[in-house]
Design a protein around this motif. Structure first.
Motif, PDB file in Angstrom:
ATOM      1  N   SER B  77       0.839  -1.197   0.000  1.00 36.96           N
ATOM      2  CA  SER B  77       0.000   0.000   0.000  1.00 36.96           C
ATOM      3  C   SER B  77       0.871   1.243   0.000  1.00 36.96           C
ATOM      4  CB  SER B  77      -0.905   0.028   1.227  1.00 36.96           C
ATOM      5  OG  SER B  77      -1.632  -1.162   1.307  1.00 36.96           O
ATOM      6  N   GLY B  78       1.950   1.194   0.775  1.00 34.56           N
ATOM      7  CA  GLY B  78       2.865   2.334   0.817  1.00 34.56           C
ATOM      8  C   GLY B  78       3.449   2.605  -0.554  1.00 34.56           C
ATOM      9  N   VAL B  79       3.898   1.555  -1.224  1.00 32.64           N
ATOM     10  CA  VAL B  79       4.491   1.716  -2.551  1.00 32.64           C
ATOM     11  C   VAL B  79       3.466   2.287  -3.530  1.00 32.64           C
ATOM     12  CG1 VAL B  79       5.436   0.456  -4.521  1.00 32.64           C
ATOM     13  CG2 VAL B  79       6.217  -0.085  -2.218  1.00 32.64           C
ATOM     14  N   LYS B  80       2.228   1.760  -3.466  1.00 32.86           N
ATOM     15  CA  LYS B  80       1.163   2.255  -4.352  1.00 32.86           C
ATOM     16  C   LYS B  80       0.881   3.734  -4.077  1.00 32.86           C
ATOM     17  CE  LYS B  80      -0.388  -1.582  -6.452  1.00 32.86           C
ATOM     18  NZ  LYS B  80      -0.395  -1.724  -7.899  1.00 32.86           N
ATOM     19  N   LEU B  81       0.823   4.042  -2.792  1.00 36.68           N
ATOM     20  CA  LEU B  81       0.559   5.428  -2.406  1.00 36.68           C
ATOM     21  C   LEU B  81       1.653   6.336  -2.953  1.00 36.68           C
ATOM     22  CD1 LEU B  81      -1.343   7.176  -0.678  1.00 36.68           C
ATOM     23  CD2 LEU B  81       0.148   6.759   1.271  1.00 36.68           C
ATOM     24  N   ALA B  82       2.899   5.869  -2.819  1.00 29.49           N
ATOM     25  CA  ALA B  82       4.029   6.663  -3.307  1.00 29.49           C
ATOM     26  C   ALA B  82       3.935   6.846  -4.817  1.00 29.49           C
ATOM     27  CB  ALA B  82       5.344   5.989  -2.927  1.00 29.49           C
ATOM     28  N   SER B  83       3.551   5.803  -5.534  1.00 32.72           N
ATOM     29  CA  SER B  83       3.421   5.905  -6.990  1.00 32.72           C
ATOM     30  C   SER B  83       2.397   6.968  -7.353  1.00 32.72           C
ATOM     31  CB  SER B  83       2.961   4.580  -7.578  1.00 32.72           C
ATOM     32  OG  SER B  83       3.978   3.637  -7.472  1.00 32.72           O
ATOM     33  N   ARG B  84       1.237   6.893  -6.704  1.00 32.95           N
ATOM     34  CA  ARG B  84       0.196   7.877  -7.006  1.00 32.95           C
ATOM     35  C   ARG B  84       0.700   9.286  -6.723  1.00 32.95           C
ATOM     36  NH1 ARG B  84      -5.488   5.576  -4.704  1.00 32.95           N
ATOM     37  NH2 ARG B  84      -5.282   3.459  -5.508  1.00 32.95           N
ATOM     38  N   ALA B  85       1.407   9.432  -5.598  1.00 28.55           N
ATOM     39  CA  ALA B  85       1.899  10.752  -5.228  1.00 28.55           C
ATOM     40  C   ALA B  85       2.883  11.252  -6.274  1.00 28.55           C
ATOM     41  CB  ALA B  85       2.568  10.695  -3.861  1.00 28.55           C
ATOM     42  N   LYS B  86       3.796  10.391  -6.689  1.00 30.48           N
ATOM     43  CA  LYS B  86       4.817  10.826  -7.648  1.00 30.48           C
ATOM     44  C   LYS B  86       4.167  11.221  -8.968  1.00 30.48           C
ATOM     45  CE  LYS B  86       7.391   7.188  -6.882  1.00 30.48           C
ATOM     46  NZ  LYS B  86       8.437   6.167  -6.982  1.00 30.48           N
ATOM     47  N   ILE B  87       3.200  10.425  -9.402  1.00 31.10           N
ATOM     48  CA  ILE B  87       2.526  10.756 -10.659  1.00 31.10           C
ATOM     49  C   ILE B  87       1.790  12.082 -10.511  1.00 31.10           C
ATOM     50  CG2 ILE B  87       0.610  10.089 -12.167  1.00 31.10           C
ATOM     51  CD1 ILE B  87       1.611   7.261 -12.037  1.00 31.10           C
ATOM     52  N   SER B  88       1.126  12.248  -9.384  1.00 29.56           N
ATOM     53  CA  SER B  88       0.363  13.477  -9.203  1.00 29.56           C
ATOM     54  C   SER B  88       1.277  14.706  -9.161  1.00 29.56           C
ATOM     55  CB  SER B  88      -0.470  13.354  -7.924  1.00 29.56           C
ATOM     56  OG  SER B  88      -0.513  14.561  -7.236  1.00 29.56           O
ATOM     57  N   PHE B  89       2.390  14.595  -8.431  1.00 27.95           N
ATOM     58  CA  PHE B  89       3.319  15.726  -8.354  1.00 27.95           C
ATOM     59  C   PHE B  89       3.899  16.031  -9.733  1.00 27.95           C
ATOM     60  CE2 PHE B  89       3.137  15.087  -3.865  1.00 27.95           C
ATOM     61  CZ  PHE B  89       3.492  16.295  -3.317  1.00 27.95           C
ATOM     62  N   ARG B  90       4.277  14.963 -10.436  1.00 24.63           N
ATOM     63  CA  ARG B  90       4.942  15.180 -11.717  1.00 24.63           C
ATOM     64  C   ARG B  90       3.962  15.728 -12.753  1.00 24.63           C
ATOM     65  NH1 ARG B  90       8.172  10.425 -12.106  1.00 24.63           N
ATOM     66  NH2 ARG B  90       9.949  11.337 -11.033  1.00 24.63           N
TER      67      ARG B  90
END
Lengths: 571, 576
Positions: B77-90
């Motif tokens: 879940s942490g990894v998924k959350l991080a992915s979403r965050a990175k995509i959103s920021f980028r």
């Protein structure tokens, strides 16, 4: 793997710290096992209501183990980090030693400064090699073996279970994951490369993209590239989470086996029940030492990759030095001769220099002019032996350049290149590399000559001379060349960022000092060349005209036309 | 910090999963302790047979597998959350970069922007992949353990309750004490590796001056000096974790002593409860300690997120286009500047107010010293930046009422350093004219005088150029840009005339081409050549952002002393 072996060689230089790291790592690990073992034993003893003094002794031992563990852990961290930083220092020095003989040719090959910063990053990332790859497995094995030996006193069967656990968590699981790790890593790097290239296109080509209405398209491509990259990263993250969880599960299941087998032995009467709690506690604790093995594959792969990239750079083949070098005479202005020189950059089909012949007599001044890309700087670089594999002959003072050592050649010339490096430090430091041990007055005088009197020797210079303007850098480089005081001057556009008035003044100083010396000046400006003994005009790698300023102007050829354009340039 | 937290809590489903796994994790840990103790008590004290404890062992096995599975789910879940965050920021950054007015991208900060897009966006990872999952676990699991301990033995629970706050308290205390020093050291670390890079980059210079050997000793010396300085700081960090270790150890020792005495002396606690507590106590303190390391990992992300946020909040000024069609009937539209003003935010440089009109088919030369605002004026006319005051009008209407595409279809911009995209030469030439036939591309290349060069290449028009391809010289790039214009046949050409450095052939081609193109279009040039200026129908003379003269060469030389000076200095300078 061979490259990693080179790193290992540098690692073992720090024998003492390695030994201390392993020793304290072992002590910490074994003390933790002891702590929990004794607490398991304590509680079992207590359940049987022993004399109070026995308990007191046990509690004291418990405390002792606790303190030993905490302090050993501290010592382990201290020594392992100290070793790591020492190793990094060895790595830097060793890499520098290998890179040094290859400069500057190697920089011609990797033109972007990006390579160097990646190298520095690679060196930094190798700090994890000792810390996470090299010594944790040693500690793991030693702690486990001691524990297993201890366990055999109570039950051979349980010792076997623990040994199986060690093999599984320490080797089988990490190796299984290391294989997949390698593939995933490559994909992450590839996607990152794609994304960063696309991002560079968007930002550097923004104006053109905008006008050609490609911004939206590029943005979509970038989003796609970003998603792909994140997707690969996610795979990597999930993979390492899985590896970590698997390791945890295996170690928990081994403890389960210890409990199961232990319980069976107790029930059968083969093991005294008072030790069961202790043995289970040992099992639960000893596997804490296996946790670092979960990140082992990631760091191993990183280290392997970093070392490979690092050492592949310095394994480049560059031209070799003469077997029996001829020394250039000291304090004597040489003549320069090019005859039928051809040169092609590696990997390119078109020649950068084709069939160039020219002669500069001893003590004469020659200018090389031409458009950007005409080959004028390359000509100078050939004379400096910066490019190997030249066709034709270049001679300096009658000596074939092939018989001259690079180092000797550079020691005998005052060089200003287009890119001159300035180091972090003071103006004094940056001048002193050309004039070690000279008095301050000499340095100040040099500053004065290049019209940099407003600088003091104490003024700070940042990395790459970031706080200096282009013109200031060029003048400082010229001052450095002047301080060196050799008799051959090789100057590549030394004043291109200096205004015309100052340029004239610098030329005055230069001609004064180099009056008796041989001088070759590459210039894209045509003003101020009237005093040269000879002007060589280059176009597309060939000499198209040569002569004095007067001759070329009278001839009304290429040079004349360039001059007309320069005249018409307004601001 | 706020942004990161907001983002995390906006991902409801993942947060729910994280909370649920933490609850189950707590239960699994308690269950694990329960079963271990039950089995041992069974065979050791109750003298049960092995068969009798088999159900307990099965239960334990299930709980252990559950615990490992929960570790995975939480990590996942942490990894998924991080992915979403990175995509959103980028995505936010890319949106921002794509909408920036050209001025912002011209300020020479592209390298920094790439680093924010790549590295800063990646650096937020650890906040989501380790900080958030760990913090949720730390908030939930110790509470469950505490409840279980309280249920069995209130005094041990009390000891835990009293000692627990010491851990975060000391963590915070040490954090405050070492924060400044460790940040300083981090800066030094960056500076130090920067200096190593500095030396490597300067290797050519060092060798030219015969100093390369000496530098080797310096590298070693400074590396070791740096090591010693770093160790000083690390020692503080290690001592702090030593302190935490002591606190948790003393607490566990206290609990052990208390239950041992109760077990032996007072016999007021059962073996089961005592052992159960003894297993749970270390887990309890471990979760508290883990929060510390997660916090450390999260701190780097906060710095990175701040960089991203700063970038997103920068310069909200954007160019907005309308939807009006721009119909070109027979001749190019008239362009008008009406009291246009453009200001840079920071530097205080302002261009304008400028008013002028540019007639169809006319040739306008923009003249002025470096930094007088020539390029900015060209960008303003091109619609690449919007004026803060006044208007740019095209065919009598504000430029930004038109549809973006309609306007740029009429426009060619030939800069001093045309940008080549990764792609083939043919793709680069036809970039402004989608679907152009190969014959048309070749004709444009011929007109731009680059066809001969292209034929010498092995793959001809299909040779890859740009970032990943072959490098072209400045002259070749100029001619590619000309070929683009010949293919597009725009009605307005904006031209940034090169200063020097071009070969004679390119010089000639540029002049001829511009002449030919100007027959069918309005040409606005940032001019550097006297003959271009003399041939212009209108000269716009700029000085420090102000329009100080307007007219033909003849008119200006008689009416504007500044222009007169410039011309005479230019010609006089050559006579010397």
């Amino acid at each position: 793997m061979k490259d990693l072996a080179t790193v290992v060689k540098l690692v073992v230089l720090e024998r003492k710290d390695i030994f201390l790291s392993v020793f304290f790592g072992y002590l910490a690990g074994i003390a933790a096992v002891g702590l929990f073992a004794s607490s398991g034993y304590l509680i079992s003893r207590a359940a049987l209501i022993p004399p109070l003094y026995a308990l007191t002794v046990l509690i004291a031992i418990l405390k002792l183990f606790g303190f030993t563990r905490a302090i050993s852990r501290y010592a382990e961290r201290y020594f392992s980090h100290r070793a790591t930083f020492s190793i990094l220092s060895h790595l830097r020095v060793s890499f520098y030693k290998k890179l040094e003989p290859l400069a500057p040719q190697i920089f011609q090959k990797y033109r972007s400064g990006d390579l160097l910063s990646r190298i520095v990053g690679d060196v930094e990332s190798l700090q994890n090699f000792f810390l996470r790859v090299y010594y944790p497995p040693i500690v793991l094995v030693v702690v486990f073996l001691s524990t297993i030996v201890f366990t055999t006193f109570y039950s051979a069967a349980l010792a076997v279970v623990l040994l199986a656990g060690l093999l599984l968590t320490g080797f089988v699981v990490p190796v299984l994951f290391a294989v997949r790790q390698k593939r995933i890593n490559t994909q992450v790097r590839e996607q990152r490369g794609i994304l960063s290239t696309e991002a560079a296109e968007l930002l550097y080509g923004y104006r053109d993209l905008k006008i050609y209405q490609k911004v939206r398209e590029k943005e979509d491509q970038l989003l796609l590239a970003s998603n792909d990259y994140v997707y690969e990263q996610e795979k990597e993250g999930l993979h390492s989470t899985l590896s970590h969880s698997m390791n945890t599960m295996v170690s928990l299941i081994v403890s389960w086996f210890v409990l199961g087998v232990g319980a069976w032995l107790v029930a059968e009467g083969d093991l005294n029940g008072i030790f069961l709690a202790m043995l289970v506690m040992i099992s639960l604790t000893v596997f804490e030492n296996a946790t670092p093995m979960a990140v082992f594959p990631v760091h191993l792969e990183d280290s392997r990759h970093a070392s490979k990239r690092l050492f592949s750079v310095v394994r480049e083949d560059i031209g070799k030095e003469p077997d029996s070098p001829v020394k250039l005479p000291i304090d004597q202005a040489p003549s320069v001769l090019f005859s039928g020189v051809n040169f092609t950059f590696p990997g390119e089909s078109k020649a950068a220099i084709s069939d160039v012949s020219l002669h500069v007599a001893q003590g004469k001044k020659t200018a090389i002019v031409g458009a950007s890309g005409s080959g004028k700087s390359t000509l100078l670089q050939l004379l400096l032996k910066i490019h190997p594999y030249v066709n034709g002959e270049i001679a300096l003072g009658g000596v074939n350049l092939e018989d001259v050592e690079q180092e000797d050649l550079w020691a005998r010339s005052n060089v200003v290149l287009q890119e001159n490096h300035f180091f972090y430090g003071s103006i004094r430091d940056n001048l002193a590399i050309a004039a070690e041990g000279e008095a301050d007055e000499v340095l100040v005088d040099a500053l004065h000559k290049v019209k940099l009197s407003h600088f003091s020797l104490e003024d700070e210079v940042l990395e790459r001379g970031e706080n200096l303007s282009g013109g200031e850098k060029q003048r400082l480089a010229l001052a450095r060349a002047m301080l060196k005081g050799e008799r051959l001057w090789l100057l590549d556009e030394p004043t291109s960022s200096v205004d015309a008035l100052t340029e004239q003044a610098l030329y005055e100083e230069l001609f004064d000092q180099a009056e008796e010396d041989t001088l070759i000046l590459v210039s894209h400006r045509l003003a101020g060349l009237e005093r040269m003994d000879q002007i060589i005009v280059m176009d597309h790698g060939e000499v198209v005209e040569a002569g004095t300023y007067g001759e070329l102007m009278r001839h009304q050829g290429y040079f004349y036309e360039m001059k007309q354009i320069e005249k018409s340039v307004f601001l | 910090m706020k942004h990161l937290k907001q983002f995390a809590f906006s991902q409801r489903s993942i947060m729910v999963v994280l909370v649920c796994t933490s609850l189950l994790m707590g239960a699994a840990i308690i269950g694990q302790a329960y079963y271990f103790v039950a089995v041992i008590e069974g065979v050791f004290l109750k003298k049960l047979s092995f068969d009798a404890v088999i159900p307990l062992l099965v239960g334990l096995f299930a709980v252990l597998v559950l615990r490992a599975a929960l570790t995975y789910i939480s990590g996942r879940s942490g990894v998924k959350l991080a992915s979403r965050a990175k995509i959103s920021f980028r995505t936010a950054l890319l949106n921002k970069f794509a909408k920036n007015p050209v001025q912002a991208s011209m300020q020479g900060q592209s390298g920094r922007k790439i680093s924010i897009l790549m590295d800063a966006s990646d650096d937020v990872d650890s906040y989501f992949s380790s900080y958030i999952p760990q913090m949720i676990q730390t908030a939930i699991v110790p509470l469950l353990i505490l409840a279980a301990v309280f249920y069995h033995h209130i005094y041990s629970g009390l000891i835990m309750l009293i000692t627990a706050p010491f851990i975060p308290f000391f963590m915070a205390l040490i954090g405050v004490m070492t924060k400044k020093k460790s940040e300083e050291q981090l800066e030094k670390l960056a500076a130090f590796s920067g200096r190593f890079l500095d030396t490597l980059q300067g290797l050519t210079t060092l060798k030219l001056f015969g100093r390369a050997r000496k530098q080797r000793e310096l590298i070693e010396e400074s590396s070791l000096g740096f090591r010693d300085a770093t160790m000083e700081v690390l020692k503080v960090a290690f001592v702090s974790s030593l302190m935490l270790e002591f606190i948790s150890m003393l607490s566990i020792g206290l609990i052990a002593m208390e239950i041992a005495i109760r077990l032996v002396v007072y016999e007021s606690i059962s073996f089961f409860s005592a052992f159960f507590i003894l297993i749970l106590a270390p887990e309890f303190y471990q979760f508290l300690k883990d929060a510390g390391s997660a916090f450390h990992a999260g701190r780097g992300s906060v710095v990175a997120a701040q960089k991203v946020t700063d970038e997103l909040e920068k310069d909200p000024h954007q160019v907005e286009w309308g939807n009006r069609p721009l119909t070109i009937t027979s001749s190019p539209p008239e362009i008008e500047l009406d009291e246009s003003v453009f200001r840079y935010k920071q530097e205080g440089f302002a261009l304008g107010p400028i008013s002028t009109s540019i007639a169809p088919y006319s040739q306008t030369a923009i003249v002025g010293r470096t930094g007088s605002g020539k390029s900015t004026l060209l960008h303003l006319i091109a619609g690449l930046t919007a004026p803060q005051e006044g208007e740019v009008k095209v065919a009598g209407q504000s430029l930004f009422k038109y549809e973006e595409e309609e306007w740029f279809n009429q426009l060619s911009y030939i800069s001093q350093h045309p940008y080549l995209f990764s792609g083939t030469i043919a793709e680069n030439i036809s970039i402004g004219a989608n679907g152009a036939a190969r014959e048309e591309i070749i004709r444009a290349a011929e007109k731009a005088g680059i066809a001969g060069f292209i034929q010498t290449l092995k793959n001809g028009y299909d040779t890859p150029i740009g970032e990943a391809g072959r490098g072209l010289s400045g002259g070749e790039k100029q001619r590619i840009a000309l070929a683009r214009a010949f293919l597009k046949r725009p009605s307005i050409i904006l031209f940034d005339e090169p200063t020097t450095g071009l070969d004679l052939q390119t010089e000639r081609i540029l002049q001829q081409s511009l002449q030919e193109l100007s027959r069918s279009s309005t040409v606005i040039t940032v001019a550097h050549r006297l003959h271009t200026i003399q041939a212009a129908d209108q000269i716009l003379l700029l000085e420090e952002g102000q329009l100080i003269g307007k007219g033909t060469h003849e008119e200006l030389i008689h009416s504007v002393p500044y222009y007169q000076d410039m011309v005479s200095v230019q010609q006089g300078g050559e006579k010397q």
